[in-house]
Design a protein around this motif. Structure first.
Motif, PDB file in Angstrom:
ATOM      1  N   UNK A   1      23.093  -6.456 -17.808  1.00 34.27           N
ATOM      2  CA  UNK A   1      23.824  -5.829 -16.715  1.00 34.27           C
ATOM      3  C   UNK A   1      23.148  -6.045 -15.358  1.00 34.27           C
ATOM      4  N   UNK A   2      21.813  -6.159 -15.326  1.00 28.79           N
ATOM      5  CA  UNK A   2      21.109  -6.165 -14.046  1.00 28.79           C
ATOM      6  C   UNK A   2      20.336  -7.457 -13.768  1.00 28.79           C
ATOM      7  N   UNK A   3      20.364  -8.410 -14.668  1.00 28.96           N
ATOM      8  CA  UNK A   3      19.506  -9.579 -14.493  1.00 28.96           C
ATOM      9  C   UNK A   3      19.851 -10.365 -13.225  1.00 28.96           C
ATOM     10  N   UNK A   4      21.114 -10.401 -12.854  1.00 31.58           N
ATOM     11  CA  UNK A   4      21.496 -11.182 -11.670  1.00 31.58           C
ATOM     12  C   UNK A   4      20.950 -10.574 -10.385  1.00 31.58           C
ATOM     13  N   UNK A   5      20.711  -9.247 -10.399  1.00 31.62           N
ATOM     14  CA  UNK A   5      20.183  -8.585  -9.199  1.00 31.62           C
ATOM     15  C   UNK A   5      18.681  -8.394  -9.257  1.00 31.62           C
ATOM     16  N   UNK A   6      18.002  -8.946 -10.289  1.00 30.79           N
ATOM     17  CA  UNK A   6      16.565  -8.766 -10.419  1.00 30.79           C
ATOM     18  C   UNK A   6      15.824  -9.554  -9.339  1.00 30.79           C
ATOM     19  N   UNK A   7      14.840  -8.862  -8.756  1.00 28.99           N
ATOM     20  CA  UNK A   7      13.878  -9.564  -7.904  1.00 28.99           C
ATOM     21  C   UNK A   7      12.696  -9.971  -8.773  1.00 28.99           C
ATOM     22  N   UNK A   8      11.695 -10.565  -8.163  1.00 31.06           N
ATOM     23  CA  UNK A   8      10.500 -10.977  -8.927  1.00 31.06           C
ATOM     24  C   UNK A   8       9.832  -9.744  -9.525  1.00 31.06           C
ATOM     25  N   UNK A   9       9.705  -8.689  -8.710  1.00 31.71           N
ATOM     26  CA  UNK A   9       9.085  -7.464  -9.217  1.00 31.71           C
ATOM     27  C   UNK A   9       9.926  -6.838 -10.329  1.00 31.71           C
ATOM     28  N   UNK A  10      11.259  -6.901 -10.190  1.00 30.65           N
ATOM     29  CA  UNK A  10      12.129  -6.330 -11.213  1.00 30.65           C
ATOM     30  C   UNK A  10      11.991  -7.066 -12.539  1.00 30.65           C
TER      31      UNK A  10
END
Length: 534
Positions: free
Chosen positions: A448-457
């Motif tokens: 659900x969130x991988x596309x909005x992940x930053x490096x830290x995420x």
């Protein structure tokens, strides 16, 4: 003048009628026009009345016919009565002859009078015999059963000696009715709270009555005492299942033991076979009691199973039940093995319900949890290994995992109070299924969130997966082995710890648990959980 006019109009004197006077008064108030119309109106009213009379005659013609028939029938009946009177007059001479015969036969009354005189002289003795049924009822009412038994035996002997005398048969029947009343009274006393001496006395009376055979007497005794026990159990309030179960255990234990003591004292058999409910033989004279005690224990086990379904604390109940079973082991009726499956079932149900609740809470928390814009955590990656029972500190970075761990530990702590060895496989499978569900939830979070992940995420999600795989899973495995030590299991099963590990007994299958997120873990972050645990 008016009186003369009225007399000429009504020569028969009808003008003194109240209705006529009222009509004339009313007529006097009419005007000329109304007076002219009055004859026509009276004629019309007379026609209407005539039609009503005709209709009445037509509608009630049956009544007129019935009246005529009734009159004719009355005339006929009067004729019949006249004939009967004539017959009666003819029979009067015969009646006189009968009266003369009665006068002749009445002389025999003197003989009866002499008999009555004799009866009067013996009235005291006769009265004593006639009052026997009343005396019998008085004995029974006052609880003087010994005297009642002796009196009944006397009446029976008297009836056998004079069975041709009707009065003795009547007295014997009345005494037998009182005999049945005494039987019901004795049986009703057995349904009350009784001491051992009272039980011995009542059963002694029942034996002397010789109504029941020995097996029937045993059965009646147990039925009556069962009624007393059921009354005590029914009186317990069911508002609180824990209180109901606690009082049921205590009342059942005390009363069953008292009934057992009373039964063995009253029905002392020659062969003292053990009362074990699993060794019932049809030739054993105690088969009735064994069947009864088995039924009572089964009823108690049903109540135990039903009340434990309310989620009550099992620790105190378990101790009470084991003491209950142990106290009956002294008389050869140890039913503790029968209770083990019940407690095992409810322990597992409580445990599985807590695990299901932990799964639901984690699902709700993970839906609200996000790793977007997640910063680097300052929480130490590994917890202090000086305390093996302390959960990993790395769980604090991810509150869904931390709360899930607390819920799992709560379930395991309750299981630790009474951990059945028979449940080790079910417990491990339940936890394994639960943690597999957690891994699937983590995979769903990533999708659900991988596309909005930053490096830290991305780093935070990697730490989340590694925390679950490398910290939470080994920690839960360790707690399982604290509750179910592999060495203890191996001793019970007669195998080695290595065999337990190979068969997966008390060991998680890590590959199955982390399979949903295995592609998201670093390749060097999958240590062998069984090796760490061993």
């Amino acid at each position: 003048m008016s009186d003369t006019l009225l007399t000429s109009l009504f020569p028969e004197g009808n003008h003194n009628n109240a209705q006529t006077a009222e009509y004339l008064t009313k007529l006097g108030t009419y005007k000329i026009k109304n007076l002219k119309n009055e004859p026509d109106r009276l004629k019309q009213e007379a026609n209407v009345i005539q039609e009503q009379i005709q209709e009445l005659a037509i509608s009630n013609y049956k009544t007129f016919i019935e009246t005529a028939l009734c009159s004719r029938e009355l005339f006929f009946k009067f004729g019949v009565i006249e004939e009967k009177v004539n017959d009666l007059l003819e029979d009067v001479p015969k009646f006189e002859e009968i009266c003369d015969k009665f006068a002749t036969e009445s002389s025999e009354i003197n003989d009866l009078r002499r008999t009555d005189s004799t009866t009067l002289a013996k009235s005291a003795q006769i009265l004593e015999i006639l009052e026997i049924p009343q005396l019998m009822n008085s004995f029974i009412r006052d609880g003087l059963y010994e005297d009642a038994l002796e009196l009944c035996n006397y009446v029976r002997k008297l009836y056998l000696k004079h069975n041709d005398v009707p009065i003795f048969k009547t007295i014997n029947d009345d005494v037998n009715k009182a005999w049945i009343l005494m039987l019901h009274q004795l049986l009703s006393q057995l349904r009350q709270d009784l001491s051992l001496p009272k039980c011995l006395q009542i059963v002694g009376h029942l034996r002397r009555m010789e109504i029941f055979s020995e097996p029937e007497l045993r059965l009646k005794f147990l039925q009556a005492r069962s009624h007393w026990l059921e009354q005590q159990l029914t009186a317990i309030s069911k508002d609180d299942l824990l209180v109901h179960l606690t009082k049921t255990i205590e009342i059942t234990r005390v009363n069953l033991f008292n009934i057992l003591t009373q039964y063995t004292a009253i029905f002392n058999d020659d062969e003292h076979s053990p009362l074990g409910v699993s060794q019932i033989k049809s030739t054993n004279p105690n088969v009735i009691f064994k069947s009864w005690i088995q039924h009572q224990i089964s009823s108690f086990l049903i109540t135990l199973d039903r009340d434990l379904s309310g989620g009550n604390s099992l620790e105190g109940i378990f101790d009470q039940c084991m003491y209950f079973g142990y106290s009956f082991s002294k008389v050869g009726c140890d039913f503790r093995p029968w209770m083990v499956p019940i407690f095992t079932k409810h322990i597992y149900l409580n445990f599985s319900n807590l695990i299901a609740s932990a799964d639901n809470n984690f699902t709700k928390n993970i839906e609200k949890f996000t790793l977007i814009d997640k910063k680097t955590s300052s929480i130490p990656w590994k917890h202090n290994k000086g305390d093996e029972l302390r959960p990993p500190d790395s769980l604090l970075e991810f509150y869904p995992l931390a709360e899930y761990t607390n819920n799992i530990l709560n379930a395991l702590n309750q299981l630790r109070l009474r951990p059945p060895v028979a449940l080790v496989t079910e417990v491990v499978e339940t936890l394994e299924t639960s943690m597999t569900l957690i891994a699937k939830s983590l995979r769903k979070l990533y999708s659900q969130e991988q596309q909005a992940f930053s490096v830290n995420s991305k780093d935070a999600f990697t730490r989340l997966c590694m925390c679950f795989s490398d910290d939470l899973l080994p920690f839960i495995q360790k707690t399982i082995h604290i509750i179910f030590p592999p060495s203890h299991l191996a001793t019970k099963l007669g195998v080695s710890v290595k065999v337990l590990q190979e068969e997966g007994i008390s060991f998680f299958n890590k590959d199955v648990v982390i399979a949903p997120i295995s592609h998201l873990l670093p390749t060097n972050a999958e240590p062998n959980i069984t090796a760490e645990s061993s």
